[in-house]
Scaffold this active site. Structure first.
Site, PDB file in Angstrom:
ATOM      1  N   ASP A  30       2.568  -0.218   5.833  1.00 22.11           N
ATOM      2  CA  ASP A  30       1.912  -1.453   5.386  1.00 22.11           C
ATOM      3  C   ASP A  30       1.507  -2.269   6.619  1.00 22.11           C
ATOM      4  OD1 ASP A  30       1.511  -4.201   4.373  1.00 22.11           O
ATOM      5  OD2 ASP A  30       2.366  -3.434   2.512  1.00 22.11           O
ATOM      6  N   HIS A 100      -0.161   1.697  -6.010  1.00 23.84           N
ATOM      7  CA  HIS A 100       0.651   2.117  -4.864  1.00 23.84           C
ATOM      8  C   HIS A 100       2.078   1.617  -5.010  1.00 23.84           C
ATOM      9  CE1 HIS A 100      -1.065  -1.833  -3.880  1.00 23.84           C
ATOM     10  NE2 HIS A 100      -0.045  -2.038  -3.085  1.00 23.84           N
ATOM     11  N   HIS A 102       5.500   0.422  -2.979  1.00 27.28           N
ATOM     12  CA  HIS A 102       6.045  -0.099  -1.737  1.00 27.28           C
ATOM     13  C   HIS A 102       7.458   0.462  -1.573  1.00 27.28           C
ATOM     14  CE1 HIS A 102       3.124  -3.502  -1.223  1.00 27.28           C
ATOM     15  NE2 HIS A 102       3.005  -3.330  -2.532  1.00 27.28           N
TER      16      HIS A 102
END
Ligand SMILES: [Zn+2]
Length: 140
Positions: A30, A100, A102
């Site tokens: 990220d 997505h 995390h």
């Protein structure tokens, strides 16, 4: 050129720091990590929401999420715990319109956390939980 930033990363049009790449998904760092080691696991197929993915893809991504989690645990990255988080929809905090997961290393005092709504501390009666379960069960 794709307009979706994750599709641009997947096609190589935009840079990323990859952790893994296979035929179904990619995982990369990220760019605005909550903690050091914050990884995103992303299906190659563009889909906005979790429900748009077929179950085989979801199963594969769950495996890859667990592999990323295991790598964080084995690394020297500070990781006393992990959050695996999927923000599904803008109301849930989704910022990139490509589904997505995390994977976020956690440790005491990292400053990250969850907030609950005002009704969270009062437990609903079993009858209410049963009503909600009855509503959902036929839709699974
Ligand atoms: Zn996309």
């Amino acid at each position: 050129m794709a307009t979706c930033v994750f599709c641009r990363i997947i096609s190589g049009e935009a840079p990323a720091s990859f952790v893994l790449q296979d035929a179904t998904c990619v995982a990369f760092m990220d760019i605005q990590p909550i903690t050091r080691g914050h990884v995103l696991v992303v299906p190659r197929m563009h889909a906005l929401r979790l429900a748009e993915l077929d179950t085989a893809t979801v199963a594969h991504l769950a495996i890859e999420v667990s592999r990323v989690a295991r790598s964080l645990g084995r690394s020297g990255i500070r990781c006393e715990g992990l959050n695996v988080l999927l923000a599904d929809g803008e109301a849930a905090g989704q910022e990139v319109p490509h589904v997505h997961w995390h994977v976020i290393p956690r440790f005491r005092g990292d400053g990250f956390g969850f907030r609950s709504g005002p009704g969270y501390t009062s437990l609903p009666p079993r009858a209410e939980l049963d009503r909600v379960a009855d509503e959902l069960r036929p839709l699974i």
